[in-house]
Design a protein around this motif. Sequence first.
Motif, PDB file in Angstrom:
ATOM      1  N   GLY A   1      52.883  13.668  28.045  1.00  0.00           N
ATOM      2  CA  GLY A   1      53.790  14.422  28.967  1.00  0.00           C
ATOM      3  C   GLY A   1      52.898  14.994  30.085  1.00  0.00           C
ATOM      4  O   GLY A   1      51.873  15.150  30.277  1.00  0.00           O
ATOM      5  N   GLY A   2      53.582  15.409  31.254  1.00  0.00           N
ATOM      6  CA  GLY A   2      53.198  15.590  32.681  1.00  0.00           C
ATOM      7  C   GLY A   2      52.348  14.643  33.124  1.00  0.00           C
ATOM      8  O   GLY A   2      52.699  13.268  32.862  1.00  0.00           O
ATOM      9  N   GLY A   3      51.430  14.797  33.988  1.00  0.00           N
ATOM     10  CA  GLY A   3      50.858  13.761  34.673  1.00  0.00           C
ATOM     11  C   GLY A   3      49.482  14.240  35.572  1.00  0.00           C
ATOM     12  O   GLY A   3      49.236  15.723  35.393  1.00  0.00           O
ATOM     13  N   ARG A   4      49.060  13.705  36.164  1.00  0.00           N
ATOM     14  CA  ARG A   4      48.060  14.008  37.247  1.00  0.00           C
ATOM     15  C   ARG A   4      48.088  13.290  38.647  1.00  0.00           C
ATOM     16  O   ARG A   4      48.681  12.091  38.911  1.00  0.00           O
ATOM     17  N   LEU A   5      47.716  14.095  39.629  1.00  0.00           N
ATOM     18  CA  LEU A   5      47.438  13.520  40.815  1.00  0.00           C
ATOM     19  C   LEU A   5      46.363  12.876  41.065  1.00  0.00           C
ATOM     20  O   LEU A   5      45.092  13.716  40.832  1.00  0.00           O
ATOM     21  N   ASN A   6      45.986  11.787  41.508  1.00  0.00           N
ATOM     22  CA  ASN A   6      44.711  11.058  41.677  1.00  0.00           C
ATOM     23  C   ASN A   6      44.616  10.914  43.146  1.00  0.00           C
ATOM     24  O   ASN A   6      45.437  10.451  43.919  1.00  0.00           O
ATOM     25  N   PHE A   7      43.104  10.860  43.443  1.00  0.00           N
ATOM     26  CA  PHE A   7      42.948  10.760  44.916  1.00  0.00           C
ATOM     27  C   PHE A   7      41.699   9.632  44.845  1.00  0.00           C
ATOM     28  O   PHE A   7      40.828   9.505  43.818  1.00  0.00           O
ATOM     29  N   TYR A   8      41.504   9.028  46.075  1.00  0.00           N
ATOM     30  CA  TYR A   8      40.948   7.782  46.174  1.00  0.00           C
ATOM     31  C   TYR A   8      40.712   7.927  47.597  1.00  0.00           C
ATOM     32  O   TYR A   8      41.746   7.808  48.535  1.00  0.00           O
ATOM     33  N   LYS A   9      39.452   7.513  48.165  1.00  0.00           N
ATOM     34  CA  LYS A   9      39.171   7.174  49.380  1.00  0.00           C
ATOM     35  C   LYS A   9      38.240   5.923  49.786  1.00  0.00           C
ATOM     36  O   LYS A   9      37.208   5.681  48.863  1.00  0.00           O
TER      37      LYS A   9
ATOM     38  N   PRO B   1      63.216  18.314  50.742  1.00  0.00           N
ATOM     39  CA  PRO B   1      61.969  17.874  50.035  1.00  0.00           C
ATOM     40  C   PRO B   1      62.134  17.734  48.310  1.00  0.00           C
ATOM     41  O   PRO B   1      62.680  18.552  47.830  1.00  0.00           O
ATOM     42  N   LYS B   2      61.353  16.797  47.956  1.00  0.00           N
ATOM     43  CA  LYS B   2      61.351  16.652  46.330  1.00  0.00           C
ATOM     44  C   LYS B   2      60.397  17.871  46.068  1.00  0.00           C
ATOM     45  O   LYS B   2      59.256  17.896  46.366  1.00  0.00           O
ATOM     46  N   PRO B   3      60.838  18.582  44.784  1.00  0.00           N
ATOM     47  CA  PRO B   3      60.047  19.561  44.340  1.00  0.00           C
ATOM     48  C   PRO B   3      58.809  19.015  43.348  1.00  0.00           C
ATOM     49  O   PRO B   3      59.015  17.879  42.875  1.00  0.00           O
ATOM     50  N   LEU B   4      57.764  19.850  43.376  1.00  0.00           N
ATOM     51  CA  LEU B   4      56.841  19.427  42.313  1.00  0.00           C
ATOM     52  C   LEU B   4      56.516  20.699  41.387  1.00  0.00           C
ATOM     53  O   LEU B   4      56.396  21.778  41.763  1.00  0.00           O
ATOM     54  N   ASN B   5      56.639  20.329  40.286  1.00  0.00           N
ATOM     55  CA  ASN B   5      56.444  21.364  39.204  1.00  0.00           C
ATOM     56  C   ASN B   5      54.776  21.800  39.193  1.00  0.00           C
ATOM     57  O   ASN B   5      53.988  20.878  38.443  1.00  0.00           O
TER      58      ASN B   5
ATOM     59  N   LEU C   1      28.657  20.280  45.248  1.00  0.00           N
ATOM     60  CA  LEU C   1      29.670  20.428  44.441  1.00  0.00           C
ATOM     61  C   LEU C   1      30.038  19.186  43.781  1.00  0.00           C
ATOM     62  O   LEU C   1      29.791  17.873  44.096  1.00  0.00           O
ATOM     63  N   PRO C   2      30.998  19.163  42.490  1.00  0.00           N
ATOM     64  CA  PRO C   2      31.243  17.904  42.024  1.00  0.00           C
ATOM     65  C   PRO C   2      32.226  16.939  42.958  1.00  0.00           C
ATOM     66  O   PRO C   2      32.771  17.589  43.846  1.00  0.00           O
ATOM     67  N   ASP C   3      32.420  15.712  42.584  1.00  0.00           N
ATOM     68  CA  ASP C   3      33.078  14.777  43.504  1.00  0.00           C
ATOM     69  C   ASP C   3      34.528  15.399  43.072  1.00  0.00           C
ATOM     70  O   ASP C   3      34.892  15.913  42.417  1.00  0.00           O
ATOM     71  N   THR C   4      35.476  14.940  44.065  1.00  0.00           N
ATOM     72  CA  THR C   4      36.922  15.217  44.073  1.00  0.00           C
ATOM     73  C   THR C   4      37.436  14.665  42.524  1.00  0.00           C
ATOM     74  O   THR C   4      37.089  13.728  42.088  1.00  0.00           O
ATOM     75  N   LYS C   5      38.177  15.552  41.959  1.00  0.00           N
ATOM     76  CA  LYS C   5      38.573  15.288  40.670  1.00  0.00           C
ATOM     77  C   LYS C   5      40.088  15.224  40.769  1.00  0.00           C
ATOM     78  O   LYS C   5      41.014  15.902  41.804  1.00  0.00           O
ATOM     79  N   ASP C   6      40.889  14.973  39.722  1.00  0.00           N
ATOM     80  CA  ASP C   6      42.304  14.829  39.709  1.00  0.00           C
ATOM     81  C   ASP C   6      42.866  16.070  39.577  1.00  0.00           C
ATOM     82  O   ASP C   6      42.142  17.353  39.097  1.00  0.00           O
ATOM     83  N   ILE C   7      44.319  16.502  39.974  1.00  0.00           N
ATOM     84  CA  ILE C   7      44.875  17.509  39.605  1.00  0.00           C
ATOM     85  C   ILE C   7      45.829  17.367  38.495  1.00  0.00           C
ATOM     86  O   ILE C   7      46.736  16.522  38.895  1.00  0.00           O
ATOM     87  N   ALA C   8      45.860  18.227  37.461  1.00  0.00           N
ATOM     88  CA  ALA C   8      46.859  17.801  36.480  1.00  0.00           C
ATOM     89  C   ALA C   8      48.058  18.852  36.555  1.00  0.00           C
ATOM     90  O   ALA C   8      47.786  20.005  37.092  1.00  0.00           O
ATOM     91  N   LEU C   9      49.328  18.272  36.775  1.00  0.00           N
ATOM     92  CA  LEU C   9      50.347  18.796  36.372  1.00  0.00           C
ATOM     93  C   LEU C   9      50.971  18.601  35.172  1.00  0.00           C
ATOM     94  O   LEU C   9      51.728  17.830  34.959  1.00  0.00           O
ATOM     95  N   PRO C  10      50.535  19.560  34.191  1.00  0.00           N
ATOM     96  CA  PRO C  10      51.112  19.311  32.888  1.00  0.00           C
ATOM     97  C   PRO C  10      52.603  19.495  32.637  1.00  0.00           C
ATOM     98  O   PRO C  10      53.219  19.072  31.588  1.00  0.00           O
ATOM     99  N   ASN C  11      53.079  20.088  33.517  1.00  0.00           N
ATOM    100  CA  ASN C  11      54.776  20.357  33.251  1.00  0.00           C
ATOM    101  C   ASN C  11      55.529  19.763  34.304  1.00  0.00           C
ATOM    102  O   ASN C  11      56.799  20.049  34.218  1.00  0.00           O
TER     103      ASN C  11
END
Length: 410
Positions: free
Chosen positions: A88-96, A28-32, A50-60
């Motif tokens: 640098g880094g990035g975010r996991l984005n979610f949509y439905k 499997p491809k690793p995720l930092n 609760l708030p709507d679903t938000k992105d997950i930041a992966l800064p590293n």
Amino acid sequence: MIQVSSIRKERSQSPTDSVYVHNHCKNPKPLNVTGAYIVHDENDYRDSLLPDTKDIALPNHTESVNEISIDIGGSLSKVVHFAKNKEGGGRLNFYKIETSNIEKFIAYLKEIMKVHYHHDGVNEINENLTLIATGGGSYKYYEDLQKQLNCRIQKEDEMECLIIGLDFFISQIPNEIFYFDENNHTYVETEIPESESETIYPYLLVNIGSGVSMVKVTGSGPDNFIRVGGSSLGGGTLWGLLSVLTTCNDFDEMLEMASKGNNEDVDLLVGDIYGKGYNKIGLKSNHIASSMGKVFKKVFRKTGQSESASSDNRLERLQNFNQQDIARSLLYAVSNNIGQISYLQAQRYGLDKIYFAGSYIRNHYQTIRTLSYAINFWSEGSKKAYFLKHEGYLGSMGAFLKKELDNDNA
């Protein structure tokens, strides 16, 4: 207003602890995940939701990402993709989106591929891009996806993706897990520290979509889970019944309607039968004895009208009831049923932790409270119902993590 309290513990930030790799495929491809966090301001909590679903930041996370994952279910289609940050880094984005709008969903995927992965499928083709698909729709719409997106498609097992996604969220993302405190009417954030990861297992996953699946998970490996039960009475049931009985046009509108209703006007309560609670067996006067049990009397309540002579006009019958009350009653009926069956399965297999997930929940206060109450009631306070802020994205997140290094030419 519902308050949010937190139970937070520091996580190790050492390099050996910062890379997430699951055990469900060969390479499997690793995720930092060092410094990962949910992107939202706690001041955004409003009213009882609760708030709507938000992105997950992966800064590293600096490695290249050439995968998009989708989970096409009977009611909703979900997507997870990674977007780089300039700094640098990035975010996991979610949509439905509702699966009935599958063409709109595919159009959205096209836009993601063009903007973030340099792939329009016609003039510009990213040979390394992989669409990882799970859910029943990955089979039903496979040819449409292949034809319109023109990229490599990797189909993955739905149940396995659910488990991988849940393990990732509960073990790697701070403040992802919460439960409802009935005494204080609060959401309480909690998490399992990585240093005690063995305490994650075993658990019961109750995934509520159109129907319900209940999965016993005993470890992190590919053979450490089994579906132990389920129910055909799920989100599709509620959606279907309320589509007939109310004027709602979508599921979120139904939940909003339910939040304003009074189920006691249509449900038959213990107090309606006994005039008080039945304390000897633990039933309070406001406990539901029969969901929608008062409806029959209201339908035939006209003076001098016999049951056989009653009008068969459905619309005329519906006018006797407040749609909001019907919505609240049916939400309770479906949720209580799921909660009780979940408790029985947990009891059957000796599982203390019960995680509820799936797009049925929608971070909706009444749904969360009802499921929590059911587990607390039937277990006599010995078990809790746990929820996730990304509860509808377990399958798509698990699929995202199924990308293998052997197939990555980036």
